[in-house]
Design a protein around this motif. Structure first.
Motif, PDB file in Angstrom:
ATOM      1  N   HIS A  48       0.884  -1.206   0.016  1.00 21.04           N
ATOM      2  CA  HIS A  48      -0.092   0.038   0.060  1.00 21.04           C
ATOM      3  C   HIS A  48       1.075   1.099   0.082  1.00 21.04           C
ATOM      4  N   GLU A  49       0.825   2.052  -1.022  1.00 26.14           N
ATOM      5  CA  GLU A  49       1.592   3.158  -1.099  1.00 26.14           C
ATOM      6  C   GLU A  49       3.217   2.754  -1.005  1.00 26.14           C
ATOM      7  N   ARG A  50       3.594   1.726  -1.743  1.00 23.47           N
ATOM      8  CA  ARG A  50       4.745   1.007  -1.495  1.00 23.47           C
ATOM      9  C   ARG A  50       5.406   0.511  -0.379  1.00 23.47           C
ATOM     10  N   ARG A  51       4.374   0.514   0.589  1.00 23.06           N
ATOM     11  CA  ARG A  51       4.877   0.033   2.072  1.00 23.06           C
ATOM     12  C   ARG A  51       4.435  -1.628   1.949  1.00 23.06           C
ATOM     13  N   LEU A  52       5.013  -2.376   2.645  1.00 28.54           N
ATOM     14  CA  LEU A  52       4.677  -3.977   2.874  1.00 28.54           C
ATOM     15  C   LEU A  52       3.692  -3.695   4.023  1.00 28.54           C
ATOM     16  N   VAL A  53       2.355  -4.164   3.611  1.00 32.45           N
ATOM     17  CA  VAL A  53       1.370  -4.039   4.855  1.00 32.45           C
ATOM     18  C   VAL A  53       0.668  -5.431   5.028  1.00 32.45           C
ATOM     19  N   GLY A  54       1.006  -6.590   4.370  1.00 29.54           N
ATOM     20  CA  GLY A  54       0.632  -7.745   4.398  1.00 29.54           C
ATOM     21  C   GLY A  54       1.422  -8.716   3.626  1.00 29.54           C
ATOM     22  N   ALA A  55       1.327  -9.895   4.245  1.00 27.21           N
ATOM     23  CA  ALA A  55       2.111 -11.105   3.595  1.00 27.21           C
ATOM     24  C   ALA A  55       1.602 -12.490   3.884  1.00 27.21           C
ATOM     25  N   CYS A  56       1.713 -13.230   3.005  1.00 26.53           N
ATOM     26  CA  CYS A  56       1.240 -14.762   3.389  1.00 26.53           C
ATOM     27  C   CYS A  56       2.229 -15.624   2.899  1.00 26.53           C
ATOM     28  N   VAL A  57       2.474 -16.848   3.286  1.00 26.54           N
ATOM     29  CA  VAL A  57       3.188 -17.836   3.208  1.00 26.54           C
ATOM     30  C   VAL A  57       2.626 -19.202   2.487  1.00 26.54           C
ATOM     31  N   MET A  58       2.920 -19.662   1.432  1.00 30.31           N
ATOM     32  CA  MET A  58       2.367 -20.851   1.072  1.00 30.31           C
ATOM     33  C   MET A  58       3.217 -21.864   0.757  1.00 30.31           C
TER      34      MET A  58
END
Length: 152
Positions: A48-58
């Protein structure tokens, strides 16, 4: 909001998000490095606006039609703003592209918001997991059958 596959340059932001999101059962920096480089793992990030705001690992297993959503985290200030939903949609698409027909995950018994997210998106509870987490909290296993390419 944009979701993409994580790159090596995301490592510190992933570690920071993990630290802010989870008190226990955290992915270590070493594990993050392994996941970023592994053929059997996929890390997706939401920006969001070049900022990492979420992640998931699969995780994927060769020859299996089942993918596992191992972890998902969303920055506290953006929870409730569809970040988790977008990560989940991207995870499902990645699973399908990898030939998987099912996606499975575990969630803490006390994480009602995550349970609502998964149920709203078609996941079914398939098992209760007593004392599943390191701190002794119970969990729930969920699974969804993914639609075939071109199907509804």
């Amino acid at each position: 909001m944009r979701v993409r596959r994580a790159i090596d340059g995301d490592l510190q932001a992933l570690i920071d998000l993990e630290t802010r999101s989870f008190a226990t059962d955290r992915i270590s920096p070493r594990q993050w490095r392994w996941h970023l480089e592994s053929d059997s793992a996929r890390v997706l990030v939401a920006l969001h606006e070049r900022r990492l705001v979420g992640a998931c690992v699969m995780f994927f297993r060769k020859g299996s039609d089942l993918a596992r959503l191992y972890s998902m985290a969303v920055a506290a200030e953006l929870r409730g703003q569809r970040v988790g939903e977008q990560l989940l949609e991207a995870a499902e698409a990645a699973a399908q592209r990898s030939g998987c027909r099912r996606l499975r995950l575990e969630v803490r018994d006390g994480n009602a918001a995550a349970q609502r997210l998964y149920e709203r998106n078609g996941y079914q509870r398939i098992a209760r997991l007593p004392a599943y987490y390191a701190d002794g909290e119970d969990g729930w296993r969920y699974e969804k059958t993914l639609s075939r390419a071109g199907a509804g």
